[in-house]
Design a protein around this motif. Sequence first.
Motif, PDB file in Angstrom:
ATOM      1  N   ARG A  57      10.056  -7.054   1.079  1.00  0.00           N
ATOM      2  CA  ARG A  57       9.497  -8.284   0.732  1.00  0.00           C
ATOM      3  C   ARG A  57       9.977  -9.600   1.599  1.00  0.00           C
ATOM      4  N   TRP A  58      11.525  -9.499   1.519  1.00  0.00           N
ATOM      5  CA  TRP A  58      11.801 -10.543   2.287  1.00  0.00           C
ATOM      6  C   TRP A  58      11.547 -10.512   3.934  1.00  0.00           C
ATOM      7  N   TRP A  61       8.144 -11.619   4.653  1.00  0.00           N
ATOM      8  CA  TRP A  61       7.880 -12.890   4.793  1.00  0.00           C
ATOM      9  C   TRP A  61       8.287 -13.459   6.195  1.00  0.00           C
ATOM     10  N   LEU A  62       9.527 -12.735   6.394  1.00  0.00           N
ATOM     11  CA  LEU A  62       9.884 -13.136   7.921  1.00  0.00           C
ATOM     12  C   LEU A  62       9.103 -12.581   8.948  1.00  0.00           C
ATOM     13  N   LEU A  64       5.627 -12.184   8.752  1.00  0.00           N
ATOM     14  CA  LEU A  64       4.402 -13.139   8.526  1.00  0.00           C
ATOM     15  C   LEU A  64       4.799 -14.370   9.376  1.00  0.00           C
ATOM     16  N   ALA A  65       5.891 -14.877   9.111  1.00  0.00           N
ATOM     17  CA  ALA A  65       6.155 -16.183   9.713  1.00  0.00           C
ATOM     18  C   ALA A  65       6.384 -16.182  11.091  1.00  0.00           C
ATOM     19  N   SER A  68       2.916 -15.528  12.778  1.00  0.00           N
ATOM     20  CA  SER A  68       2.118 -16.863  12.731  1.00  0.00           C
ATOM     21  C   SER A  68       2.299 -17.637  13.877  1.00  0.00           C
ATOM     22  N   MET A  93       3.541  -6.725   2.487  1.00  0.00           N
ATOM     23  CA  MET A  93       2.718  -7.810   3.128  1.00  0.00           C
ATOM     24  C   MET A  93       1.202  -7.764   2.198  1.00  0.00           C
ATOM     25  N   LEU A  96       2.066  -9.733  -1.097  1.00  0.00           N
ATOM     26  CA  LEU A  96       2.389 -11.303  -0.846  1.00  0.00           C
ATOM     27  C   LEU A  96       1.424 -12.030  -1.769  1.00  0.00           C
ATOM     28  N   ARG A 104       0.492  -7.721  11.212  1.00  0.00           N
ATOM     29  CA  ARG A 104       1.756  -8.119  12.125  1.00  0.00           C
ATOM     30  C   ARG A 104       1.795  -7.959  13.772  1.00  0.00           C
TER      31      ARG A 104
END
Length: 112
Positions: A57-58, A61-62, A64-65, A68, A93, A96, A104
């Motif tokens: 999950r960590w 998030w990384l 996804l950031a 983006s 993902m 989330l 991705r």
Amino acid sequence: MSLDIIPTGITLSPAYRQAQRTLAQWLERGTDSRQVHFIERTTWGLLDAVEHDRLARWLAWLSLAASSRGDTRLATRIQRLDAALDQAITHAMHLLPGQFPATRGRRLRLSA
């Protein structure tokens, strides 16, 4: 209310902290070294199922950031590092908040 029942936070195992630290260093360096691959795969094997999910999950998030911002290198590097980890991140993902699609490597729209 008794103070005994108030949660004090998440306690992370030494193996999880080592795995996250190793991955963070690997991400910051931007290079793929065999030593880091070996250390990460060894550490990944020491984690239990809950810690696998937390780490995935960590990284989701990384990832996804990064995607983006149009940066596809993280997704590619994780795929090369470990296929099982990549699969776990893709699954994470979907879980989330906001039900982000597993896009991705594709830039997300910044406007409506």
